[in-house]
Design a protein around this motif. Structure first.
Motif, PDB file in Angstrom:
ATOM      1  N   GLY A  33       0.958   6.135   9.358  1.00 44.46           N
ATOM      2  CA  GLY A  33       0.943   6.158  10.871  1.00 44.46           C
ATOM      3  C   GLY A  33       1.595   5.147  11.695  1.00 44.46           C
ATOM      4  N   ILE A  34       2.060   4.189  10.944  1.00 49.11           N
ATOM      5  CA  ILE A  34       2.620   3.001  11.494  1.00 49.11           C
ATOM      6  C   ILE A  34       4.229   3.524  12.210  1.00 49.11           C
ATOM      7  N   PRO A  35       5.385   4.156  11.800  1.00 46.23           N
ATOM      8  CA  PRO A  35       6.047   4.295  12.454  1.00 46.23           C
ATOM      9  C   PRO A  35       5.932   5.110  13.759  1.00 46.23           C
ATOM     10  N   GLY A  36       5.135   6.089  13.749  1.00 40.34           N
ATOM     11  CA  GLY A  36       4.652   6.727  15.054  1.00 40.34           C
ATOM     12  C   GLY A  36       4.104   5.900  15.800  1.00 40.34           C
ATOM     13  N   ASN A  37       3.002   5.010  15.565  1.00 39.72           N
ATOM     14  CA  ASN A  37       2.769   4.064  16.535  1.00 39.72           C
ATOM     15  C   ASN A  37       3.577   2.816  17.158  1.00 39.72           C
ATOM     16  N   PHE A  38       4.456   2.685  16.689  1.00 34.86           N
ATOM     17  CA  PHE A  38       5.426   1.679  17.197  1.00 34.86           C
ATOM     18  C   PHE A  38       6.700   2.242  17.825  1.00 34.86           C
ATOM     19  N   GLY A  39       6.865   3.718  17.524  1.00 36.80           N
ATOM     20  CA  GLY A  39       7.856   4.462  18.225  1.00 36.80           C
ATOM     21  C   GLY A  39       7.736   4.522  19.563  1.00 36.80           C
ATOM     22  N   PRO A  40       9.036   4.882  20.397  1.00 36.43           N
ATOM     23  CA  PRO A  40       9.148   5.110  21.603  1.00 36.43           C
ATOM     24  C   PRO A  40       8.620   6.430  22.080  1.00 36.43           C
ATOM     25  N   ARG A  41       7.520   6.348  22.827  1.00 33.83           N
ATOM     26  CA  ARG A  41       6.916   7.522  23.503  1.00 33.83           C
ATOM     27  C   ARG A  41       7.409   8.061  24.798  1.00 33.83           C
ATOM     28  N   GLU A  80       1.682  13.859   1.634  1.00 40.57           N
ATOM     29  CA  GLU A  80       0.540  13.504   0.626  1.00 40.57           C
ATOM     30  C   GLU A  80      -0.179  12.603   1.240  1.00 40.57           C
ATOM     31  N   ARG A  81       0.189  11.392   1.587  1.00 43.93           N
ATOM     32  CA  ARG A  81      -0.569  10.505   2.207  1.00 43.93           C
ATOM     33  C   ARG A  81       0.421   9.594   3.219  1.00 43.93           C
ATOM     34  N   ASN A  82       0.319   9.992   4.546  1.00 42.15           N
ATOM     35  CA  ASN A  82       1.354   9.760   5.597  1.00 42.15           C
ATOM     36  C   ASN A  82       0.853   8.540   6.292  1.00 42.15           C
ATOM     37  N   VAL A 139       0.823  -1.217   0.033  1.00 41.09           N
ATOM     38  CA  VAL A 139      -0.051  -0.167   0.043  1.00 41.09           C
ATOM     39  C   VAL A 139       1.109   1.492  -0.016  1.00 41.09           C
ATOM     40  N   GLN A 140       0.691   2.151  -1.108  1.00 40.28           N
ATOM     41  CA  GLN A 140       1.363   3.229  -1.167  1.00 40.28           C
ATOM     42  C   GLN A 140       1.258   4.459  -0.107  1.00 40.28           C
ATOM     43  N   ASP A 150      11.079   5.039  11.459  1.00 44.78           N
ATOM     44  CA  ASP A 150      11.647   6.222   9.956  1.00 44.78           C
ATOM     45  C   ASP A 150      12.042   7.391  10.959  1.00 44.78           C
ATOM     46  N   ARG A 151      13.460   7.190  11.030  1.00 49.01           N
ATOM     47  CA  ARG A 151      13.861   8.425  11.954  1.00 49.01           C
ATOM     48  C   ARG A 151      13.808   9.807  11.320  1.00 49.01           C
ATOM     49  N   GLU A 152      13.754   9.804  10.157  1.00 52.98           N
ATOM     50  CA  GLU A 152      13.920  11.324   9.336  1.00 52.98           C
ATOM     51  C   GLU A 152      12.284  11.579   9.290  1.00 52.98           C
ATOM     52  N   ALA A 153      11.167  10.973   9.730  1.00 54.82           N
ATOM     53  CA  ALA A 153       9.990  11.304   9.255  1.00 54.82           C
ATOM     54  C   ALA A 153       9.436  12.154   9.869  1.00 54.82           C
ATOM     55  N   GLU A 154       9.764  12.483  11.234  1.00 57.06           N
ATOM     56  CA  GLU A 154       9.095  13.588  12.220  1.00 57.06           C
ATOM     57  C   GLU A 154       7.838  13.788  11.909  1.00 57.06           C
ATOM     58  N   PHE A 155       7.057  12.754  11.975  1.00 55.82           N
ATOM     59  CA  PHE A 155       5.566  12.412  12.156  1.00 55.82           C
ATOM     60  C   PHE A 155       4.974  12.197  10.452  1.00 55.82           C
ATOM     61  N   LEU A 156       5.597  12.925   9.726  1.00 56.53           N
ATOM     62  CA  LEU A 156       5.159  12.626   8.193  1.00 56.53           C
ATOM     63  C   LEU A 156       5.939  11.258   7.420  1.00 56.53           C
ATOM     64  N   SER A 157       5.556  10.320   7.709  1.00 55.02           N
ATOM     65  CA  SER A 157       6.320   9.066   7.245  1.00 55.02           C
ATOM     66  C   SER A 157       5.764   8.565   5.848  1.00 55.02           C
ATOM     67  N   GLY A 158       6.328   8.384   4.899  1.00 51.13           N
ATOM     68  CA  GLY A 158       6.074   8.084   3.637  1.00 51.13           C
ATOM     69  C   GLY A 158       6.419   6.513   3.603  1.00 51.13           C
ATOM     70  N   LEU A 159       6.436   5.614   4.749  1.00 46.34           N
ATOM     71  CA  LEU A 159       6.690   4.263   4.659  1.00 46.34           C
ATOM     72  C   LEU A 159       5.502   3.424   4.102  1.00 46.34           C
ATOM     73  N   ASN A 160       5.858   2.571   3.048  1.00 49.79           N
ATOM     74  CA  ASN A 160       4.687   1.981   2.421  1.00 49.79           C
ATOM     75  C   ASN A 160       4.309   0.700   3.642  1.00 49.79           C
ATOM     76  N   PHE A 161       3.025   0.475   3.499  1.00 48.94           N
ATOM     77  CA  PHE A 161       2.621  -0.836   4.122  1.00 48.94           C
ATOM     78  C   PHE A 161       2.491  -2.026   3.293  1.00 48.94           C
ATOM     79  N   THR A 162       3.404  -3.213   3.762  1.00 50.28           N
ATOM     80  CA  THR A 162       3.577  -4.076   3.082  1.00 50.28           C
ATOM     81  C   THR A 162       2.606  -5.067   3.137  1.00 50.28           C
ATOM     82  N   VAL A 163       1.586  -5.382   2.129  1.00 51.61           N
ATOM     83  CA  VAL A 163       0.609  -6.378   2.314  1.00 51.61           C
ATOM     84  C   VAL A 163       1.157  -7.817   2.471  1.00 51.61           C
ATOM     85  N   ILE A 164       2.228  -8.224   1.517  1.00 49.08           N
ATOM     86  CA  ILE A 164       2.560  -9.403   1.280  1.00 49.08           C
ATOM     87  C   ILE A 164       4.110  -9.344   0.482  1.00 49.08           C
TER      88      ILE A 164
END
Length: 484
Positions: free
Chosen positions: A268-276, A264-266, A258-259, A349-363
């Motif tokens: 939320g995965i890196p932020g949900n997993f990151g240390p808070r 543009e389309r950010n 998933v792109q 995604d340490r460079e994201a600063e909340f706006l991450s473009g990391l794709n979600f891998t379905v398979i």
């Protein structure tokens, strides 16, 4: 490298064409306007992008809730309680309202593409491709729904008028028949690969392998996994970590993603997993721009049982480097006093600063290798190809340290069953597969109860949303969820 041509960047276009109304209250005039809209190949393609837009409602947070948070390896962060109900099975029937509405919206959009595109006059081969792709999307949405809730209403045409939407629940078998038929059509009709974020024959075959594995049809799971392997278009990244970085999105191991696109389309995965760290000197030490969401944490069992390997070091971390590049290493122990000793570092995604473009891998390819190994063990346990496939995954995971995760050999059929399930557990950790793997292997209830969770037998399925049952009185509730 990211492809310029991304589904995420095209959704904005189609959202101005397709509204977000609930599929169960489809208005007949909207279908008249749709028939007027579908006049050209360009219109059909725009409709297909509209059907793809629903994929974001399945992959990301939803995947984590249904496939990980309610299993044994992930738990709710002790600092963020937003997923507590998923972790403790205390949700009610409204919890599935989102996946239901999103799923049937996507199904209806796919049905519109199939129905109306067939009536447009343009190149027959391109027309067949668009219809096959829409069928694959319909199958993907139905697969997510049927795994979660069992039999659901079956629609193969757009919902026109109120009478058509009041269908009763079909059987699970009927839903799976459609899923398999649609994905088979896509695997037969489409080219092997497609543009980034779109389904081609390889992705259809990979999804068929997953569907058949979940059904316990190992012969067909093996056929379709080998269809992907035999293309020789995929291989494992040399470095396990490379499968989870934005710069390697749509890479050699990714069969279908998933792109996402930063700004543009950010994701939320890196932020949900990151240390808070919500306050104090470490509040913005991981991402300089904001405090990470930090909703998810690894369970103590996952940490304790994950064998020593390079893969483990990518998946889990007990420290991180301050984003300022000056302060140095910050341990989870000193920040949280031992209450949160590890975080899930796999999707950093340490460079994201909340706006991450990391794709979600379905398979991805590692999943296919493990599906092939598991299926072959069931069909031909003496065939050593199963070791070839699983050991490719283990070799990459140990990253040259020969004492870690040695190659497997000489196992009984039952020992291999255990080994491949554990390999999936750690290779595919937090990718949305754990709960489904436990359920298909009839280990879900046992594993969750061993953790002290109050999970009843009927919770293998999720409830049908009450709001939908009020709209469609022909819908019955899954056993056990009738009284809440």
């Amino acid at each position: 490298m990211k492809y310029i041509y991304k589904i995420g960047s095209l959704v904005v276009i189609v959202l101005s064409i397709f509204s977000c109304e609930d599929v169960l209250v489809e208005d007949p005039p909207s279908n008249i306007s749709l028939s007027s809209f579908y006049q050209s190949e360009t219109d059909a393609l725009a409709g297909l992008y509209g059907a793809y837009s629903n994929i974001y409602g399945f992959y990301g947070t939803t995947t984590m809730q249904y496939g990980e948070m309610n299993a044994d390896d992930m738990t709710v962060s002790p600092l963020v309680s937003d997923n507590f109900s998923w972790d403790e099975f205390t949700y009610n029937s409204d919890v599935t309202g989102g996946i239901w509405s999103n799923g049937f919206s996507g199904i209806n959009r796919a049905n519109e593409v199939i129905f109306y595109t067939d009536r447009i006059d343009f190149d027959p081969e391109r027309k067949a491709d668009l219809i096959a792709e829409a069928k694959a999307l319909r199958a993907l949405y139905y697969f997510n729904l049927v795994r979660a809730m069992g039999g659901v209403p079956l629609y193969e045409t757009p919902t026109i008028g109120f009478d058509a939407v009041m269908a009763p629940r079909a059987t699970e078998e009927q839903i799976y028949e459609l899923v398999i038929r649609d994905l088979t059509d896509a695997a037969t009709e489409l080219e092997g690969t497609n543009a980034a974020g779109r389904i081609g024959a390889d992705a259809a075959n990979a999804l068929l392998a997953r569907v058949y594995l979940y059904r316990g049809d190992y012969a067909n799971a093996l056929i379709h996994a080998k269809n992907v392997i035999n293309t020789q278009r995929y291989e494992l990244f040399d470095d396990y970590a490379d499968a989870f970085t934005p710069e390697n999105d749509n890479g050699i191991e990714h069969i279908f993603q998933v792109q996402y696109l930063t700004g543009e389309r950010n994701s939320g995965i890196p932020g949900n997993f990151g240390p808070r760290a919500p306050s104090g000197p470490y509040a913005k030490s991981f991402w300089a721009g904001t405090v990470v969401g930090g909703s998810y944490a690894p369970s103590p069992e996952f940490v304790a049982e994950n064998p020593t390997s390079y893969r483990r070091s990518v998946t889990l971390a007990d420290s991180y480097e301050h984003i300022d590049g000056v302060t140095g290493t910050i341990t989870m122990e000193e920040v949280y006093g031992g209450t949160f000793p590890y975080y899930i570092s796999k999707f950093d995604d340490r460079e994201a600063e909340f706006l991450s473009g990391l794709n979600f891998t379905v398979i991805r390819y590692a999943d296919i290798l493990l599906i092939a190994a598991e299926a072959l063990n069931e069909e031909s346990p003496a065939d050593d190809d199963k070791y070839t496939w699983i050991n490719l995954v283990r070799e990459r995971a140990r990253n040259g340290v020969e004492t870690d995760l040695p190659d497997l050999s000489g196992l009984t059929q039952d020992q291999f069953r255990t080994a491949v399930l554990e390999e999936r557990r750690f290779e595919l950790a937090f990718e949305g597969q754990r709960a489904w793997d436990l359920k298909r292997r009839s280990q879900f209830l046992t594993r969750l109860r061993a953790q002290g969770k109050n999970v009843e037998d009927y919770m293998l399925l999720f409830p049908i949303p009450d709001t939908q049952r009020k709209l469609n009185t022909s819908l019955t509730q899954n056993l056990g969820w009738e009284v809440e």
